[in-house]
Design a protein around this motif. Structure first.
Motif, PDB file in Angstrom:
ATOM      1  N   LEU A  34      11.951   0.117  -1.419  1.00 45.49           N
ATOM      2  CA  LEU A  34      10.535   0.463  -1.390  1.00 45.49           C
ATOM      3  C   LEU A  34      10.053   0.327   0.040  1.00 45.49           C
ATOM      4  O   LEU A  34      10.480  -0.568   0.764  1.00 45.49           O
ATOM      5  CB  LEU A  34       9.722  -0.491  -2.280  1.00 45.49           C
ATOM      6  CG  LEU A  34      10.031  -0.469  -3.762  1.00 45.49           C
ATOM      7  CD1 LEU A  34       9.275  -1.594  -4.466  1.00 45.49           C
ATOM      8  CD2 LEU A  34       9.669   0.865  -4.367  1.00 45.49           C
ATOM      9  N   GLY A  35       9.165   1.212   0.469  1.00 40.89           N
ATOM     10  CA  GLY A  35       8.651   1.100   1.818  1.00 40.89           C
ATOM     11  C   GLY A  35       7.514   2.058   2.083  1.00 40.89           C
ATOM     12  O   GLY A  35       7.167   2.901   1.262  1.00 40.89           O
ATOM     13  N   CYS A  36       6.921   1.890   3.263  1.00 35.12           N
ATOM     14  CA  CYS A  36       5.883   2.810   3.698  1.00 35.12           C
ATOM     15  C   CYS A  36       5.911   2.872   5.214  1.00 35.12           C
ATOM     16  O   CYS A  36       6.348   1.944   5.878  1.00 35.12           O
ATOM     17  CB  CYS A  36       4.507   2.389   3.207  1.00 35.12           C
ATOM     18  SG  CYS A  36       3.887   0.881   3.945  1.00 35.12           S
ATOM     19  N   GLY A  37       5.474   3.983   5.740  1.00 36.28           N
ATOM     20  CA  GLY A  37       5.380   4.183   7.170  1.00 36.28           C
ATOM     21  C   GLY A  37       4.025   4.788   7.455  1.00 36.28           C
ATOM     22  O   GLY A  37       3.001   4.321   6.969  1.00 36.28           O
ATOM     23  N   THR A  38       4.019   5.888   8.197  1.00 42.25           N
ATOM     24  CA  THR A  38       2.760   6.565   8.487  1.00 42.25           C
ATOM     25  C   THR A  38       2.112   7.106   7.226  1.00 42.25           C
ATOM     26  O   THR A  38       0.910   7.333   7.192  1.00 42.25           O
ATOM     27  CB  THR A  38       2.988   7.745   9.457  1.00 42.25           C
ATOM     28  OG1 THR A  38       4.308   8.217   9.352  1.00 42.25           O
ATOM     29  CG2 THR A  38       2.658   7.392  10.864  1.00 42.25           C
ATOM     30  N   GLN A  39       2.911   7.312   6.209  1.00 37.91           N
ATOM     31  CA  GLN A  39       2.408   7.856   4.952  1.00 37.91           C
ATOM     32  C   GLN A  39       1.404   6.900   4.300  1.00 37.91           C
ATOM     33  O   GLN A  39       0.481   7.329   3.627  1.00 37.91           O
ATOM     34  CB  GLN A  39       3.590   8.093   4.009  1.00 37.91           C
ATOM     35  CG  GLN A  39       3.318   9.014   2.884  1.00 37.91           C
ATOM     36  CD  GLN A  39       4.601   9.342   2.134  1.00 37.91           C
ATOM     37  OE1 GLN A  39       5.649   8.772   2.377  1.00 37.91           O
ATOM     38  NE2 GLN A  39       4.508  10.264   1.225  1.00 37.91           N
ATOM     39  N   LYS A  40       1.583   5.607   4.480  1.00 38.62           N
ATOM     40  CA  LYS A  40       0.692   4.563   3.966  1.00 38.62           C
ATOM     41  C   LYS A  40       0.521   4.605   2.457  1.00 38.62           C
ATOM     42  O   LYS A  40      -0.483   4.193   1.922  1.00 38.62           O
ATOM     43  CB  LYS A  40      -0.694   4.638   4.625  1.00 38.62           C
ATOM     44  CG  LYS A  40      -0.678   4.530   6.121  1.00 38.62           C
ATOM     45  CD  LYS A  40      -0.405   3.120   6.567  1.00 38.62           C
ATOM     46  CE  LYS A  40      -0.619   3.004   8.051  1.00 38.62           C
ATOM     47  NZ  LYS A  40       0.535   2.603   8.777  1.00 38.62           N
ATOM     48  N   GLY A  41       1.481   5.129   1.731  1.00 37.63           N
ATOM     49  CA  GLY A  41       1.402   5.166   0.278  1.00 37.63           C
ATOM     50  C   GLY A  41       0.663   6.396  -0.217  1.00 37.63           C
ATOM     51  O   GLY A  41       0.296   7.281   0.546  1.00 37.63           O
ATOM     52  N   VAL A  42       0.451   6.439  -1.519  1.00 39.03           N
ATOM     53  CA  VAL A  42      -0.242   7.562  -2.142  1.00 39.03           C
ATOM     54  C   VAL A  42      -1.229   7.038  -3.184  1.00 39.03           C
ATOM     55  O   VAL A  42      -1.108   5.926  -3.662  1.00 39.03           O
ATOM     56  CB  VAL A  42       0.747   8.542  -2.830  1.00 39.03           C
ATOM     57  CG1 VAL A  42       1.637   9.212  -1.825  1.00 39.03           C
ATOM     58  CG2 VAL A  42       1.560   7.846  -3.893  1.00 39.03           C
ATOM     59  N   THR A  43      -2.185   7.868  -3.537  1.00 36.64           N
ATOM     60  CA  THR A  43      -3.129   7.536  -4.600  1.00 36.64           C
ATOM     61  C   THR A  43      -2.725   8.310  -5.844  1.00 36.64           C
ATOM     62  O   THR A  43      -2.598   9.534  -5.815  1.00 36.64           O
ATOM     63  CB  THR A  43      -4.571   7.908  -4.200  1.00 36.64           C
ATOM     64  OG1 THR A  43      -4.901   7.194  -3.010  1.00 36.64           O
ATOM     65  CG2 THR A  43      -5.551   7.547  -5.295  1.00 36.64           C
ATOM     66  N   GLU A  44      -2.480   7.591  -6.925  1.00 39.14           N
ATOM     67  CA  GLU A  44      -2.137   8.201  -8.207  1.00 39.14           C
ATOM     68  C   GLU A  44      -3.317   8.000  -9.152  1.00 39.14           C
ATOM     69  O   GLU A  44      -4.179   7.148  -8.914  1.00 39.14           O
ATOM     70  CB  GLU A  44      -0.881   7.532  -8.789  1.00 39.14           C
ATOM     71  CG  GLU A  44       0.379   7.746  -7.983  1.00 39.14           C
ATOM     72  CD  GLU A  44       1.000   9.102  -8.202  1.00 39.14           C
ATOM     73  OE1 GLU A  44       0.762   9.720  -9.258  1.00 39.14           O
ATOM     74  OE2 GLU A  44       1.715   9.561  -7.297  1.00 39.14           O
ATOM     75  N   TYR A  45      -3.337   8.770 -10.218  1.00 36.93           N
ATOM     76  CA  TYR A  45      -4.392   8.625 -11.220  1.00 36.93           C
ATOM     77  C   TYR A  45      -3.760   8.327 -12.574  1.00 36.93           C
ATOM     78  O   TYR A  45      -2.801   8.979 -12.985  1.00 36.93           O
ATOM     79  CB  TYR A  45      -5.225   9.910 -11.311  1.00 36.93           C
ATOM     80  CG  TYR A  45      -6.053  10.126 -10.067  1.00 36.93           C
ATOM     81  CD1 TYR A  45      -7.337   9.596  -9.975  1.00 36.93           C
ATOM     82  CD2 TYR A  45      -5.550  10.831  -8.979  1.00 36.93           C
ATOM     83  CE1 TYR A  45      -8.096   9.770  -8.830  1.00 36.93           C
ATOM     84  CE2 TYR A  45      -6.292  11.012  -7.835  1.00 36.93           C
ATOM     85  CZ  TYR A  45      -7.569  10.481  -7.779  1.00 36.93           C
ATOM     86  OH  TYR A  45      -8.323  10.650  -6.634  1.00 36.93           O
ATOM     87  N   TYR A  46      -4.269   7.306 -13.249  1.00 34.35           N
ATOM     88  CA  TYR A  46      -3.829   6.969 -14.593  1.00 34.35           C
ATOM     89  C   TYR A  46      -5.055   6.977 -15.488  1.00 34.35           C
ATOM     90  O   TYR A  46      -5.980   6.172 -15.297  1.00 34.35           O
ATOM     91  CB  TYR A  46      -3.148   5.595 -14.618  1.00 34.35           C
ATOM     92  CG  TYR A  46      -2.691   5.182 -15.981  1.00 34.35           C
ATOM     93  CD1 TYR A  46      -1.609   5.805 -16.581  1.00 34.35           C
ATOM     94  CD2 TYR A  46      -3.360   4.196 -16.691  1.00 34.35           C
ATOM     95  CE1 TYR A  46      -1.183   5.442 -17.836  1.00 34.35           C
ATOM     96  CE2 TYR A  46      -2.955   3.824 -17.953  1.00 34.35           C
ATOM     97  CZ  TYR A  46      -1.858   4.452 -18.522  1.00 34.35           C
ATOM     98  OH  TYR A  46      -1.451   4.102 -19.783  1.00 34.35           O
TER      99      TYR A  46
END
Length: 112
Positions: A34-46
């Protein structure tokens, strides 16, 4: 001898493995990370409620080469993994001073 660590999108792993086999890479170590870089993660909807995933699933491929040129491995990985979007991954290159096969005690190139 050179160690190459490739961190990439999980969905690109099979394509990369196939391409590396074609250029003569016979062994690798693969880890789900698991990791993150410039992407800084994502927003998902549940169920309409947003939540952030800060650490994204990736795959880490570790390869040690001496017969196949490291540049060929790097160029092959770049060609297969490049989508042009943030989150394509990273490649790290290290020098390896020695390799020892535990079972037989062989060292260096013979241990690979």
């Amino acid at each position: 001898m050179t160690k190459i660590d490739i961190i990439a999108r999980s969905n690109k792993f099979e394509d990369l493995k196939e391409a590396l086999n074609k250029i003569g890479i016979t062994g690798m170590t693969v880890t789900q990370v698991l990791g993150c870089g410039t992407q800084k993660g994502v927003t998902e909807y549940y169920r309409g409620v947003p939540y952030e995933i800060n650490l994204l699933p990736k795959v880490k491929i570790e390869i040690v080469v001496c017969e196949v040129p490291a540049e060929l491995v790097i160029e092959t990985a770049k060609k297969v993994l490049n989508t042009g979007n943030v989150g394509d991954g990273k490649i790290f290159v290290y020098d390896v001073s020695n390799v020892i096969r535990i079972r037989t005690g062989e060292e260096g190139k013979n241990a690979l």
